[in-house]
Design an enzyme around this catalytic site. Structure first.
Site, PDB file in Angstrom:
ATOM      1  N   GLU A  59       0.826  -1.201   0.000  1.00 34.55           N
ATOM      2  CA  GLU A  59       0.000   0.000   0.000  1.00 34.55           C
ATOM      3  C   GLU A  59       0.869   1.264   0.000  1.00 34.55           C
ATOM      4  OE1 GLU A  59      -2.041  -2.758   3.074  1.00 34.55           O
ATOM      5  OE2 GLU A  59      -0.095  -2.627   2.045  1.00 34.55           O
ATOM      6  N   ALA A 160      12.131 -39.079   2.149  1.00 35.94           N
ATOM      7  CA  ALA A 160      12.310 -39.888   0.941  1.00 35.94           C
ATOM      8  C   ALA A 160      12.324 -41.338   1.384  1.00 35.94           C
ATOM      9  CB  ALA A 160      13.613 -39.526   0.244  1.00 35.94           C
ATOM     10  N   ALA A 170      20.129 -51.644   4.853  1.00 37.30           N
ATOM     11  CA  ALA A 170      20.629 -52.209   6.109  1.00 37.30           C
ATOM     12  C   ALA A 170      22.073 -51.833   6.387  1.00 37.30           C
ATOM     13  CB  ALA A 170      20.475 -53.735   6.080  1.00 37.30           C
ATOM     14  N   ARG A 213      19.675 -25.281  -4.029  1.00 39.69           N
ATOM     15  CA  ARG A 213      20.439 -25.205  -5.270  1.00 39.69           C
ATOM     16  C   ARG A 213      19.513 -25.299  -6.480  1.00 39.69           C
ATOM     17  NH1 ARG A 213      23.071 -28.609  -1.884  1.00 39.69           N
ATOM     18  NH2 ARG A 213      22.442 -30.505  -2.971  1.00 39.69           N
ATOM     19  N   THR A 279      14.495 -40.076  14.026  1.00 41.86           N
ATOM     20  CA  THR A 279      14.302 -39.727  15.434  1.00 41.86           C
ATOM     21  C   THR A 279      13.710 -38.338  15.577  1.00 41.86           C
ATOM     22  OG1 THR A 279      16.162 -41.139  16.080  1.00 41.86           O
ATOM     23  CG2 THR A 279      15.463 -39.447  17.653  1.00 41.86           C
ATOM     24  N   ALA A 281      12.092 -36.623  13.248  1.00 42.24           N
ATOM     25  CA  ALA A 281      10.750 -36.633  12.667  1.00 42.24           C
ATOM     26  C   ALA A 281       9.736 -37.193  13.657  1.00 42.24           C
ATOM     27  CB  ALA A 281      10.747 -37.448  11.377  1.00 42.24           C
TER      28      ALA A 281
END
Length: 350
Positions: A59, A160, A170, A213, A279, A281
């Protein structure tokens, strides 16, 4: 049946929305706002958008361009004119001082410190209307709007995962669970936030830079604040603390998600992009502090390995945490031989 005035105001509001959208996300911690001034005959007088903290609000910028032509004009604004003095003065008072006759704004200001501009304008004798294209205006600043309502940063958790919910094999290898297309898309989403957040474990194990990036791997000019939370001491040589990277970095010595968000709120952080391990998360999910989940799902199976999220304290299917899917996108391969990934966006737990 609409009137010529109503048609002109709607066209002006759509133009104001375009102006606001053209700025990009770099205005955080402020919202994106556009303003169009109309003369009494409906013609355009001036238009402007807010360009970021410390710069004139939309404004004020439009009024400066209009000069004396602002008198008796109608101001079309995507957000209720602010009613407080921060880095700049209150826009409601600026509109009054300029002699604007009518103000039409789309979205009520959800910020309690800045709200009330509409009432100030009415008290000053200005005609005020609100709600025109309100949904479109809110869609301009979804994270900011929700953060203002919550009184804390909006949290997006990105993960992901393989089809069976594994974020690493593993043996600990995790490059690349997600495809190149998914990683590029992640950088696009990172750029919408003002804060990247991981835990100390991620910094120790992966040593991420946490930059945003472009597709050619060049860092963008604007970078979010890079934050690590946790009580463990960290090597100051870790890449997250690289002082050569713009945006800055911060170590919050707490394991409490609420304390971390409170500290970031005090630093005017409004959108946290959570990219920590399982952990961290789980801690945010258990606390009910995830507002949005973005999952990149790769069409692969590992059978064993690190879970995408840690212990949530859920012992029965009846207690499962349910999320609402808001969008599903197929990310086609960006390089020969890579998998097609899915990006699933969900509303979170808050």
């Amino acid at each position: 049946m609409t009137t010529p005035q109503a048609d002109a105001e709607e066209r002006a509001m759509r133009r104001a929305l375009e102006l606001a959208a053209s700025v990009g996300p770099q205005v955080l911690p402020n919202p994106r706002v556009g303003c169009v001034l109309l003369a009494p005959d409906g013609s355009g007088v001036a238009e402007a958008a807010h360009r970021g903290a410390g710069t004139p609000h939309a404004e004020a910028a439009a009024l400066a361009l209009a000069g004396t032509a602002a008198r008796d004009a109608t101001a079309i604004v995507t957000l209720e004119p602010c009613n407080h003095t921060g880095r700049t003065g209150p826009c409601a008072q600026a509109l009054l001082d300029a002699g604007v006759r009518r103000v039409v704004f789309a979205q009520d200001d959800p910020n309690p410190q800045a709200a009330g501009g509409g009432e100030t304008l009415r008290a000053g004798g200005v005609e005020v209307a609100s709600g025109l294209l309100a949904d479109e205006a809110r869609a301009l600043n979804p994270a900011w709007s929700r953060a203002m309502e919550l009184g804390r940063p909006f949290v997006t958790w990105k993960l992901a995962t393989t089809l069976d919910g594994r974020s690493a094999a593993a043996d600990g290898t995790s490059r690349w669970v997600s495809s190149l297309a998914a990683r590029r898309d992640t950088h696009r989403l990172r750029a919408l936030s003002d804060t990247m957040l991981v835990g100390t474990g991620t910094v120790i194990e992966d040593d991420p830079r946490l930059t945003v990036r472009a597709a050619d791997e060049a860092p963008l000019e604007r970078q979010p604040l890079r934050v690590v939370m946790g009580e463990r001491d960290l090597d100051p040589g870790r890449r997250i603390f690289d002082e050569a990277v713009v945006g800055g970095s911060l170590h919050l010595r707490t394991r409490d998600p609420r304390a971390a968000l409170a500290a970031l709120w005090e630093r005017e952080r409004r959108h946290v992009f959570l990219e920590g391990g399982p952990t961290l998360a789980a801690a945010f999910l258990r606390a009910g502090l995830v507002d949005e989940v973005v999952a990149y799902v790769a069409p692969m199976l590992l059978g064993d390995g690190r879970a995408a999220v840690g212990e949530l304290g859920i012992e029965s299917i009846a207690a499962a945490l349910h999320l609402d899917v808001t969008d599903v996108r197929v990310l086609e391969p960006a390089a020969p031989g890579e998998d097609t990934n899915l990006r699933i966006t969900m509303r979170g737990t808050a």
